[in-house]
Enzyme design. Structure first.
Site, PDB file in Angstrom:
ATOM      1  N   TYR A 101      -3.064   2.083 -10.752  1.00  0.00           N
ATOM      2  CA  TYR A 101      -3.190   3.334  -9.996  1.00  0.00           C
ATOM      3  C   TYR A 101      -4.509   4.005 -10.367  1.00  0.00           C
ATOM      4  CZ  TYR A 101      -2.464   8.204  -8.639  1.00  0.00           C
ATOM      5  OH  TYR A 101      -2.608   9.446  -8.086  1.00  0.00           O
ATOM      6  N   GLU A 189      -6.963   8.374  -3.462  1.00  0.00           N
ATOM      7  CA  GLU A 189      -5.945   7.738  -4.304  1.00  0.00           C
ATOM      8  C   GLU A 189      -5.790   6.284  -3.901  1.00  0.00           C
ATOM      9  OE1 GLU A 189      -1.701   9.376  -5.601  1.00  0.00           O
ATOM     10  OE2 GLU A 189      -1.575   8.322  -3.700  1.00  0.00           O
TER      11      GLU A 189
END
Ligand code: GDP
Ligand code: MN
Length: 392
Positions: A101, A189
């Site tokens: 992530y 993101e």
């Protein structure tokens, strides 16, 4: 402005962040064409602005065209937590060794940017934050200082990414930071950011929120707005090739020419009404175009009266009138309608309109009188319009 995944990936690519080759599809057939182009196996991905598409069944691997048909057919039209899937992104499937992530966002309280990296990707970061907050490496960034390669390295090490992913991840983080700052985003993101078996670090998903305050210096962002902001009426109009913009009022408007369509909206406002839309049917006011236009207006539940304002030019009055008459046979209209026809062969046109006139289909020779009549028929209850309507 929130971008769809495929738009986010286009944006990423601009800053050198590795993404998979693919294309968008709005139909099952298009999905197969895109899959053939991307090369099998492919991933069929629902384009909706909500996370957890995978869990909801909106992301499927397909090994051949038949599987693409099956999955595309299932996913198009699917409701993912209130978002109906209208578009797919088809990309060449990646082999995954690990899922990570990475994100940059603004920490308003700290008045700094916040970078977050985790070796636990592919699941919602909120869940990771709750279950194992130490699994997320965080770094606040002073915008005036910036984000260095050393910063990126620190984050990657702290997050405990696998050795073979570190240099690739450091590069992606730096490119992602440029995308965030130079690209004027509020959020970038990547979840998951993957490590492939052959050692590449690659963005498999993209979530990008652009900072609308910066839109003045990004004319290219207009291209992102298209399907995002279309409402149902606009979608229908677009599918019929009409120049249509949905508005909040209740008088449906059909005019020929952008200038006349705008004046028509103005005059409706001027007499105390409120236009439901801007619709320019252009030069060819034939039955087909008129029927399409009426169908779009008719689909708008806010419309209480329709104002057709046509100035015959190259398209002559009788053609327009015939178009309206034919269209009225094809579309059953829910609202009363006022038609103002002027210009070339207007007299002939009005004679034809006589044959379809009733107390719900009214012809009025001037724009102002027609606007007043339409607003009166809409029964606005907004005080002045009724009185003005009577004072012809
Ligand atoms: P989200 O569920 O809305 O966040 O959608 P993602 O794009 O993140 O995809 C969800 C999951 O699908 C990923 O975490 C992967 O596990 C899987 N996935 C997506 N693309 C691929 C791919 O190219 N290959 C493989 N093997 N899995 C994929
Ligand atoms: Mn994701």
């Amino acid at each position: 402005m929130d971008l769809f995944e495929y738009q986010g990936k286009q944006y990423f690519a601009r800053f050198g962040i590795p993404v998979s080759a693919g294309g968008v599809a709005d139909t099952v057939d298009e999905a197969v064409v895109q899959a053939d182009a991307a090369g099998y196996p492919v991933v069929v991905k629902a384009q909706v602005q909500v996370g957890g598409r995978g869990k909801a069944g909106g992301i499927k691997l397909a090994n051949d065209a038949d599987e693409v048909r099956l999955h595309a057919g299932n996913i198009l039209g699917m409701d993912i937590r209130g978002h109906v899937v209208r578009r797919l992104w088809i990309e060449h499937a990646s082999d995954i060794s690990r899922e990570y992530y990475a994100s940059f966002t603004l920490d308003r309280a700290a008045k700094k940017y916040l970078a977050m990296v985790s070796a636990k990707g592919g699941v919602e970061i909120e869940a990771v934050a709750e279950e194992d907050p130490t699994a997320i490496a965080r770094l606040h960034i002073d915008p005036s200082v910036g984000f260095s390669e050393a910063d990126a390295r620190t984050l990657v090490n702290e997050a405990g990414l696998d050795e073979e992913a570190r240099s690739g991840a450091v590069q992606v983080l730096q490119d992602l930071y440029r995308c965030y700052v130079e690209g004027d985003a509020d959020l970038v993101e990547v979840n998951p950011l993957i490590l492939t078996p052959d050692g590449r670090v690659h963005a498999l998903d993209a979530k990008v929120t652009l900072d609308d305050n910066a839109s003045f210096r990004h004319p290219e962002w207009d291209g992102f707005r298209d399907i995002d902001e279309l409402d149902e009426r606009e979608r229908l109009a677009k599918s019929k090739g009409l120049q249509y913009v949905g508005l909040d009022g209740y008088v449906g408007i059909i005019a020929n020419g952008a200038g006349l369509a705008m004046s028509t909206c103005d005059v409706v406002n001027q007499v105390g009404g409120s236009p439901a839309n801007f619709l320019d049917i252009g030069g060819g006011a034939n039955a087909e175009v008129m029927a399409n236009a009426l169908e779009v207006i008719n689909s708008d539940s806010n419309v209480r009266a329709i104002f057709i304002n046509i100035f015959g030019g190259i398209t002559r009055g009788e053609e327009v009138a015939n178009g309206i008459a034919t269209a009225l046979q094809r579309v059953s209209i829910g609202s009363p309608m006022v038609i103002r026809l002027d210009g070339t062969n207007a007299e002939e046109g009005r004679a034809i309109l006589k044959t379809v006139e009733s107390d719900r289909v009214i012809s009025s020779p001037t724009m102002l009188a027609a606007a007043r009549k339409a607003v009166e028929l809409a029964g606005t209850g907004s005080g002045s319009s009724g009185a003005k309507g009577a004072a012809k």
